[in-house]
Design an enzyme around this catalytic site. Structure first.
Site, short mmCIF file in Angstrom:
data_model
loop_
_atom_site.label_atom_id
_atom_site.label_comp_id
_atom_site.label_asym_id
_atom_site.label_seq_id
_atom_site.Cartn_x
_atom_site.Cartn_y
_atom_site.Cartn_z
N GLY A 99 30.52 -15.26 15.18
CA GLY A 99 29.74 -15.64 14.00
C GLY A 99 29.15 -14.45 13.28
O GLY A 99 29.22 -14.35 12.05
N GLY A 145 25.69 -20.26 13.87
CA GLY A 145 25.79 -19.38 15.04
C GLY A 145 26.14 -17.95 14.67
O GLY A 145 26.94 -17.30 15.34
N ALA A 146 25.52 -17.45 13.59
CA ALA A 146 25.91 -16.13 13.05
C ALA A 146 25.12 -14.97 13.63
O ALA A 146 25.24 -13.85 13.15
CB ALA A 146 25.75 -16.15 11.52
N ASN A 147 24.32 -15.24 14.66
CA ASN A 147 23.49 -14.16 15.19
C ASN A 147 24.18 -13.31 16.26
O ASN A 147 23.65 -12.29 16.68
CB ASN A 147 22.17 -14.72 15.75
CG ASN A 147 22.40 -15.69 16.89
OD1 ASN A 147 23.15 -16.65 16.72
ND2 ASN A 147 21.80 -15.45 18.03
N SER A 148 25.37 -13.72 16.69
CA SER A 148 26.07 -12.93 17.72
C SER A 148 27.56 -13.27 17.71
O SER A 148 28.00 -14.22 17.05
CB SER A 148 25.49 -13.21 19.11
OG SER A 148 25.71 -14.56 19.48
N GLY A 149 28.33 -12.48 18.45
CA GLY A 149 29.73 -12.78 18.68
C GLY A 149 30.57 -12.94 17.42
O GLY A 149 30.42 -12.19 16.45
N TYR A 158 33.60 -29.10 27.62
CA TYR A 158 33.83 -28.13 26.53
C TYR A 158 35.16 -28.42 25.85
O TYR A 158 35.24 -28.48 24.61
CB TYR A 158 33.83 -26.70 27.07
CG TYR A 158 34.09 -25.67 26.00
CD1 TYR A 158 33.11 -25.35 25.07
CD2 TYR A 158 35.33 -25.04 25.88
CE1 TYR A 158 33.34 -24.43 24.06
CE2 TYR A 158 35.57 -24.11 24.88
CZ TYR A 158 34.58 -23.80 23.97
OH TYR A 158 34.82 -22.90 22.96
N SER A 213 39.16 -24.30 19.81
CA SER A 213 39.59 -23.45 20.92
C SER A 213 40.89 -24.02 21.49
O SER A 213 41.10 -25.23 21.49
CB SER A 213 38.52 -23.43 22.02
OG SER A 213 39.05 -22.92 23.23
#
Length: 285
Positions: free
Chosen positions: A16, A10-14, A166, A141
């Site tokens: 990550g 998940g390194a494409n945003s936020g 979640y 989380s």
């Protein structure tokens, strides 16, 4: 981190993307494991521009954690192509989405946040063991507190609440860390978890905010929520800092150890969840 290879899901945003950029700045080589190839390539360009890294230091690979076939294919490629893997950061996540199922029929949040990463980690364990000392970092989380593990309905077929689902997936992350730490004792591979806090990311895209309230929410989020860079600090700390050499099975927040509720460290539940997860993803031991 010079000479070290790090996978960030998940390194494409936020968080990550911020984690990947920070590791590249520390001279590490990052494999960005992302579902959306186009967005990942764009993020990789941003990171190269920001850090001055060359193409070989920031690599994009397709990984859809909602597909066990995709996870297996990704791991086969990594094992074939990479002589070593120093750090695996299980960062990707789905947050409070409507009830949907993964390609393999699992409830999406449990399937992506827990089962996808469970299979990914297991398939890469031998490579991590050949690269010791190596590390696994699990992003959980604080919302784990509101979840519980109902072994009679892990797939949320009897009842689905997106917030509860979640929280359960994030509790599963911590129980996974707990059980994996026991299994890795003495191996030279460590696993630790973290809670990043409330961060300004697109993770909350499924959360409905009334149109009239959006400007106020956006204003408050800039004042009260962490930036992705701040949110990534503990991930980077656990991936790179000598202070945590040999530390095993702990959870951190703001780069400090965090005391967890008993349900997140229940060895009996953790062991049972592991066994059931193996069956769900088709691992035979």
């Amino acid at each position: 981190m010079r000479g070290k290879t790090v996978i960030v899901t998940g390194a494409n945003s936020g968080i990550g993307k911020a984690t990947a950029a920070a590791i590249v700045k520390l001279q590490g080589r990052v494999i960005m494991a992302c579902r959306n190839q186009a967005r990942a390539e764009e993020a990789a360009r941003d990171i190269r521009q920001e850090t001055g890294a060359d193409g070989g230091q920031v690599v994009v690979k397709q990984l859809d954690l909602a597909s066990l076939e995709s996870v297996r294919s990704f791991c086969e490629d990594i094992i074939k192509e990479e002589p070593r893997l120093d750090v695996l950061i299980n960062n990707a996540g789905v947050y409070q989405c409507p009830y949907t199922r993964t390609e393999d029929g699992f409830e999406m949040q449990f399937g992506v946040n827990h089962l996808g990463h469970f299979l990914l980690t297991n398939l890469l364990l031998d490579l991590l063991k050949r690269s010791v000392p190596s590390r696994i970092v699990v992003v959980s989380s604080k919302l784990y507190k509101h979840g519980d593990i109902n072994f009679e309905d892990l797939n949320s077929e009897q009842f689905y609440d997106k917030a509860f689902a979640y929280s359960r997936s994030k509790l599963a992350n911590l129980l996974f860390t707990c059980e994996l730490a026991c299994r890795l004792e003495g191996s030279g591979v460590t696993v630790n978890a973290l809670t990043p806090g409330i961060v300004r990311t697109n993770l909350g895209r499924h959360v409905h905010i009334p149109v009239l309230a959006k400007p106020l929410f956006n204003l408050l989020s800039w004042g009260l929520f962490k930036s992705p860079e701040d949110g990534a600090q503990t991930s980077v700390y656990l991936a790179s800092c000598p202070d945590v050499d040999g530390v095993q099975g702990k959870c951190f927040a703001d780069c400090k150890p965090l005391d967890l509720l008993g349900k997140a460290t229940d060895q009996k539940v953790a062991s049972k969840l592991w066994d059931i997860s193996e069956v769900m993803v088709g691992i035979t031991t």
